[in-house]
Design an enzyme around this catalytic site. Structure first.
Site, short mmCIF file in Angstrom:
data_model
loop_
_atom_site.label_atom_id
_atom_site.label_comp_id
_atom_site.label_asym_id
_atom_site.label_seq_id
_atom_site.Cartn_x
_atom_site.Cartn_y
_atom_site.Cartn_z
CE LYS A 54 -3.86 -2.11 2.37
NZ LYS A 54 -4.26 -2.62 3.69
CD GLN A 98 -3.89 -4.52 6.69
OE1 GLN A 98 -3.95 -3.53 5.98
NE2 GLN A 98 -4.20 -5.72 6.25
CG ASP A 121 -10.51 -0.42 4.81
OD1 ASP A 121 -10.25 -0.97 3.72
OD2 ASP A 121 -9.80 -0.52 5.83
N1 GUN Z 1 -7.03 -6.85 6.02
C1 GUN Z 1 -7.14 -7.59 4.90
N2 GUN Z 1 -7.78 -6.89 3.94
C2 GUN Z 1 -8.06 -5.69 4.46
C3 GUN Z 1 -8.71 -4.52 3.95
O1 GUN Z 1 -9.18 -4.45 2.81
N3 GUN Z 1 -8.79 -3.47 4.81
C4 GUN Z 1 -8.30 -3.52 6.08
N4 GUN Z 1 -8.45 -2.45 6.84
N5 GUN Z 1 -7.71 -4.58 6.58
C5 GUN Z 1 -7.59 -5.66 5.78
#
Ligand code: GUN
Length: 299
Positions: A54, A98, A121
């Protein structure tokens, strides 16, 4: 006839390029740099890989990336205090915490502490409600990526029969809402659905997000259907002893003989998630500054 393979890697690169073009324009015309803050608590190896990717892709798109890596023992109060600080920071347009968080932390409480406008998200309860009522919201990244691929491949989705296999809050439920928003006839099925094969065979659009390796065989696919496989499952490699292999929720080889188009695993939906996270951060920055939303990058 064999299905067209939808190249998610190439499509995601195109989306990231569009985001980068918008970001360059925001900078030159408005002096704005969209910023994404990512909060990682603990040292889950898969989460560390996601967060690194990311960060790299955020910077490649010309955005500011703020990473906050906290010890696994960080208290819930301290995580909430960081979220408050990021909510108040004008350089931060998107916040992603996350998941999963360590067991001593209430994930729902943390997610709902994020300002809904910065919730890239789309997990905040307000955004869930806005999406469910057809109002402007932040949309979860993976279903948004699936929607973009479907629109790109099919044009209008209006009137099509869509079956979503999987009822998670992150993929299945928002995916169904988005398809409904594009005027599909939507069924949400799941692992307990009776006659699941029969239900799947109705689908012009079949989205598999159930999290079970190769659960959907080719004879559940309607001839000519568009199949979007969200599953990422690691199984023992069938030929190489001691090795593993990534597979989706769909049995790819048999489904590709029947479908009109299908996303592979890996290289299908996966790369679209981060591309859509960047798109959401750009959208959040535009909204925060009263600017028009980037076309083609929102639901
Ligand atoms: N953990 C795995 N995929 C995601 C996601 O799309 N967003 C977040 N915040 N955590 C994750």
């Amino acid at each position: 006839m064999a299905a067209e393979i939808i190249d998610g890697k190439a499509f995601a690169a195109k989306v990231r390029g569009q985001v980068a073009d918008h970001v360059a324009r925001l900078k030159s015309e408005h002096g704005l740099t969209p910023g994404l803050a990512v909060v990682l608590v603990g040292e889950d190896p898969a989460s560390q890989v996601y967060v690194r990717n990311k960060g790299v892709q955020t910077q490649e798109a010309g955005m500011a990336s703020f990473e906050h890596k906290l010890d696994a023992a960080t208290s819930e109060a301290d995580i909430l205090a960081l979220v408050d600080k990021l909510n108040a920071d004008p350089e931060v347009h998107g916040i992603l915490v996350q998941l999963p968080l360590p067991a001593h932390v209430d994930s729902t409480k943390v997610i709902n502490r994020i300002s809904p406008e910065k919730d890239v998200d789309g997990f905040h309860i307000l955004n869930v409600g806005l999406l469910g009522t057809g109002q402007k919201s932040m949309v979860p990244c993976t279903p948004l990526g699936c929607l973009m691929m479907l629109r790109d491949h099919l044009g209008s989705l209006s009137g099509l029969e869509a079956v979503v296999v999987g009822r998670s809050n992150i993929v299945g439920k928002p995916m169904a809402q988005l398809l409904l928003g594009d005027s599909c006839t939507v069924t949400i099925a799941h692992s307990r659905t009776k006659d699941l094969g029969e239900v799947c065979r109705r689908a012009d659009i079949l989205v598999a997000a159930v999290g079970r390796a190769e659960m959907i065989p080719g004879d559940w696919v309607k001839p000519g259907a568009t199949v979007i496989d969200v599953g990422i499952n690691r199984i023992p490699h069938p030929e190489k002893e001691g090795k593993t292999k990534l597979v989706g929720d769909v049995e790819f080889d048999s489904a590709a003989k029947v479908a009109g188009a299908i996303t592979p695993v890996p290289g299908g939906v996966g790369p679209m998630t981060i591309a859509c996270l960047l798109a959401n951060t750009l959208t959040a920055c535009c909204r925060a500054n009263g600017l028009p939303e980037p076309e083609g990058l929102t639901a």
